[in-house]
Design a protein around this motif. Sequence first.
Motif, PDB file in Angstrom:
ATOM      1  N   ARG A 149       0.833  -1.213   0.000  1.00  0.00           N
ATOM      2  CA  ARG A 149       0.000   0.000   0.000  1.00  0.00           C
ATOM      3  C   ARG A 149       0.864   1.258   0.000  1.00  0.00           C
ATOM      4  O   ARG A 149       0.548   2.237  -0.681  1.00  0.00           O
ATOM      5  N   GLN A 150       1.974   1.225   0.746  1.00  0.00           N
ATOM      6  CA  GLN A 150       2.876   2.386   0.752  1.00  0.00           C
ATOM      7  C   GLN A 150       3.511   2.575  -0.619  1.00  0.00           C
ATOM      8  O   GLN A 150       3.671   3.706  -1.101  1.00  0.00           O
ATOM      9  N   PHE A 151       3.871   1.481  -1.255  1.00  0.00           N
ATOM     10  CA  PHE A 151       4.482   1.545  -2.581  1.00  0.00           C
ATOM     11  C   PHE A 151       3.506   2.152  -3.584  1.00  0.00           C
ATOM     12  O   PHE A 151       3.878   3.019  -4.377  1.00  0.00           O
ATOM     13  N   GLN A 152       2.258   1.707  -3.544  1.00  0.00           N
ATOM     14  CA  GLN A 152       1.260   2.256  -4.470  1.00  0.00           C
ATOM     15  C   GLN A 152       0.952   3.716  -4.157  1.00  0.00           C
ATOM     16  O   GLN A 152       0.621   4.496  -5.061  1.00  0.00           O
ATOM     17  N   ARG A 153       1.090   4.096  -2.892  1.00  0.00           N
ATOM     18  CA  ARG A 153       0.893   5.504  -2.537  1.00  0.00           C
ATOM     19  C   ARG A 153       1.981   6.372  -3.188  1.00  0.00           C
ATOM     20  O   ARG A 153       1.710   7.469  -3.683  1.00  0.00           O
ATOM     21  N   LEU A 154       3.212   5.863  -3.193  1.00  0.00           N
ATOM     22  CA  LEU A 154       4.303   6.580  -3.845  1.00  0.00           C
ATOM     23  C   LEU A 154       4.078   6.660  -5.353  1.00  0.00           C
ATOM     24  O   LEU A 154       4.358   7.699  -5.980  1.00  0.00           O
ATOM     25  N   ILE A 155       3.594   5.581  -5.939  1.00  0.00           N
ATOM     26  CA  ILE A 155       3.290   5.574  -7.365  1.00  0.00           C
ATOM     27  C   ILE A 155       2.225   6.626  -7.673  1.00  0.00           C
ATOM     28  O   ILE A 155       2.345   7.409  -8.622  1.00  0.00           O
ATOM     29  N   SER A 156       1.175   6.654  -6.867  1.00  0.00           N
ATOM     30  CA  SER A 156       0.096   7.628  -7.080  1.00  0.00           C
ATOM     31  C   SER A 156       0.616   9.059  -6.966  1.00  0.00           C
ATOM     32  O   SER A 156       0.254   9.935  -7.767  1.00  0.00           O
ATOM     33  N   LYS A 157       1.471   9.289  -5.988  1.00  0.00           N
ATOM     34  CA  LYS A 157       2.026  10.631  -5.794  1.00  0.00           C
ATOM     35  C   LYS A 157       2.851  11.058  -7.005  1.00  0.00           C
ATOM     36  O   LYS A 157       2.765  12.194  -7.479  1.00  0.00           O
ATOM     37  N   GLY A 158       3.654  10.118  -7.533  1.00  0.00           N
ATOM     38  CA  GLY A 158       4.466  10.419  -8.710  1.00  0.00           C
ATOM     39  C   GLY A 158       3.625  10.738  -9.925  1.00  0.00           C
ATOM     40  O   GLY A 158       3.923  11.669 -10.695  1.00  0.00           O
ATOM     41  N   LEU A 159       2.557   9.986 -10.130  1.00  0.00           N
ATOM     42  CA  LEU A 159       1.657  10.262 -11.254  1.00  0.00           C
ATOM     43  C   LEU A 159       1.079  11.666 -11.161  1.00  0.00           C
ATOM     44  O   LEU A 159       0.954  12.372 -12.170  1.00  0.00           O
ATOM     45  N   GLY A 160       0.732  12.068  -9.960  1.00  0.00           N
ATOM     46  CA  GLY A 160       0.146  13.387  -9.767  1.00  0.00           C
ATOM     47  C   GLY A 160       1.118  14.534  -9.985  1.00  0.00           C
ATOM     48  O   GLY A 160       0.691  15.675 -10.216  1.00  0.00           O
ATOM     49  N   ARG A 161       2.435  14.254  -9.943  1.00  0.00           N
ATOM     50  CA  ARG A 161       3.430  15.311 -10.117  1.00  0.00           C
ATOM     51  C   ARG A 161       3.976  15.391 -11.542  1.00  0.00           C
ATOM     52  O   ARG A 161       4.718  16.320 -11.870  1.00  0.00           O
TER      53      ARG A 161
ATOM     54  N   ALA B 165      -4.433  12.170 -11.185  1.00  0.00           N
ATOM     55  CA  ALA B 165      -3.807  13.294 -11.884  1.00  0.00           C
ATOM     56  C   ALA B 165      -4.905  14.234 -12.359  1.00  0.00           C
ATOM     57  O   ALA B 165      -6.056  13.833 -12.518  1.00  0.00           O
ATOM     58  N   GLU B 166      -4.548  15.487 -12.584  1.00  0.00           N
ATOM     59  CA  GLU B 166      -5.505  16.455 -13.111  1.00  0.00           C
ATOM     60  C   GLU B 166      -5.722  16.195 -14.603  1.00  0.00           C
ATOM     61  O   GLU B 166      -4.794  15.835 -15.326  1.00  0.00           O
ATOM     62  N   GLU B 167      -6.949  16.412 -15.055  1.00  0.00           N
ATOM     63  CA  GLU B 167      -7.290  16.097 -16.438  1.00  0.00           C
ATOM     64  C   GLU B 167      -6.404  16.832 -17.439  1.00  0.00           C
ATOM     65  O   GLU B 167      -6.056  16.284 -18.487  1.00  0.00           O
ATOM     66  N   ARG B 168      -6.003  18.057 -17.129  1.00  0.00           N
ATOM     67  CA  ARG B 168      -5.175  18.814 -18.076  1.00  0.00           C
ATOM     68  C   ARG B 168      -3.774  18.233 -18.211  1.00  0.00           C
ATOM     69  O   ARG B 168      -3.028  18.606 -19.131  1.00  0.00           O
ATOM     70  N   HIS B 169      -3.413  17.326 -17.302  1.00  0.00           N
ATOM     71  CA  HIS B 169      -2.100  16.682 -17.354  1.00  0.00           C
ATOM     72  C   HIS B 169      -2.188  15.232 -17.833  1.00  0.00           C
ATOM     73  O   HIS B 169      -1.245  14.459 -17.631  1.00  0.00           O
ATOM     74  N   VAL B 170      -3.302  14.876 -18.462  1.00  0.00           N
ATOM     75  CA  VAL B 170      -3.512  13.487 -18.883  1.00  0.00           C
ATOM     76  C   VAL B 170      -3.887  13.452 -20.360  1.00  0.00           C
ATOM     77  O   VAL B 170      -4.685  14.265 -20.828  1.00  0.00           O
ATOM     78  N   THR B 171      -3.311  12.505 -21.080  1.00  0.00           N
ATOM     79  CA  THR B 171      -3.657  12.278 -22.477  1.00  0.00           C
ATOM     80  C   THR B 171      -3.717  10.771 -22.734  1.00  0.00           C
ATOM     81  O   THR B 171      -3.462   9.975 -21.828  1.00  0.00           O
TER      82      THR B 171
END
Length: 382
Positions: A126-138, A159-165
């Motif tokens: 769960r901690q590992f996936q939390r780090l993955i999620s944080k990285g995606l958001g940045r 992630a914010e929609e404007r940062h996703v394709t």
Amino acid sequence: MKVLLIANYMPDGQTSMIAFGRMLEREMPRVGCDLRVVSPPKRVLHGEVTSRWWKWLGYIDKFVLFIPMLKRQLRWADVVHVADHSNSMYIPWVESKPNVITCHDVIAVQAAHGMIEGWNVGWTGRQFQRLISKGLGRADLVACVSAMTRRELLSMGLAEERHVTTVLNGLNDNFAPVAPDEAQRLISRFGISPQDKYLIHVGWDMARKNRGGVLEAFIALQERAAAAGHPPMADRLLFVGPDLSPEMAELAQKHGVADRIKAVQKVSHEELRALYASATALLFPSLQEGFGWPIIEAQACGCPVFTSDLAPMNEIGGEGAVYVDPHDPSAMATAMEAAAPRLGEMRRLGLENAAHYSASQMASNYKAAYQRVISERGARAS
């Protein structure tokens, strides 16, 4: 444009991610990108995979010893591409440069949130996936491999929609039809003869791959044909992947089909092409995918495809695939029987559909993504 591609750690053995990285390495120079590939070298990792320390030693290689090397390479780059979202924890180390990360799926993140029945994730996971999620958001831009992956990533607020394709995957190798004589030469070591009519499944022994459902559908196909007094459309089942689980082996034995089922491993690319090309059909009733490469691999080799009536499978397979209920093996067998008279049409439509997933088009789309993040960084700086 100088692109630093962060590829996967080889000892992890993530076959599809290694193939994806190699595809980028091959294709991006063809669209004018100066590509440099960097990945964590194996330094402290030793011992058997079953060792309790194996994972943690790998983490030292990936997230401690690799960082100085990554910083040195970063100075050269105009843009950074992290090829696999499971390495998104590198984003904080590279965010001084424009960056793109490919998100192949959010399945493990969903599991860490308790969203997938039967998949229990421990505290460290769960901690590992939390780090993955944080990285995606940045990340400057998250490139999702399918429309469904994009929808799920946004629905989870990763992630914010404007940062996703969306950048659809291309075929990761030269999948194409194989002449019957050449195919037979390649697959004879698997005990397959030209007269054999077999269903093929490609995938690991994960619950979401639904290998048990494949077996049950094959059994139903045999029993329905026997009851009707005619031969089944396919009388053999080939798993390209791990051996059958004890439960699957017992079920096959109970229904008298054990001698018609085989699992094969260490299959070369040429052999896999030949297996697809010679098969009656691919049965791929996966419960969850980020993209579903076997669908277009099979279609590109002229193999009819039966896959799940779920996204992204029913988005990727086009008109050439037949979509089935992956939770109902009997219905799968019924659908296969009903489609048997038009397998030729399925082959033709499948070949047409697979042609839409070219590696060259994928590379062009990634180049456009790189140009976008470089331009956006420039605009913010001015």
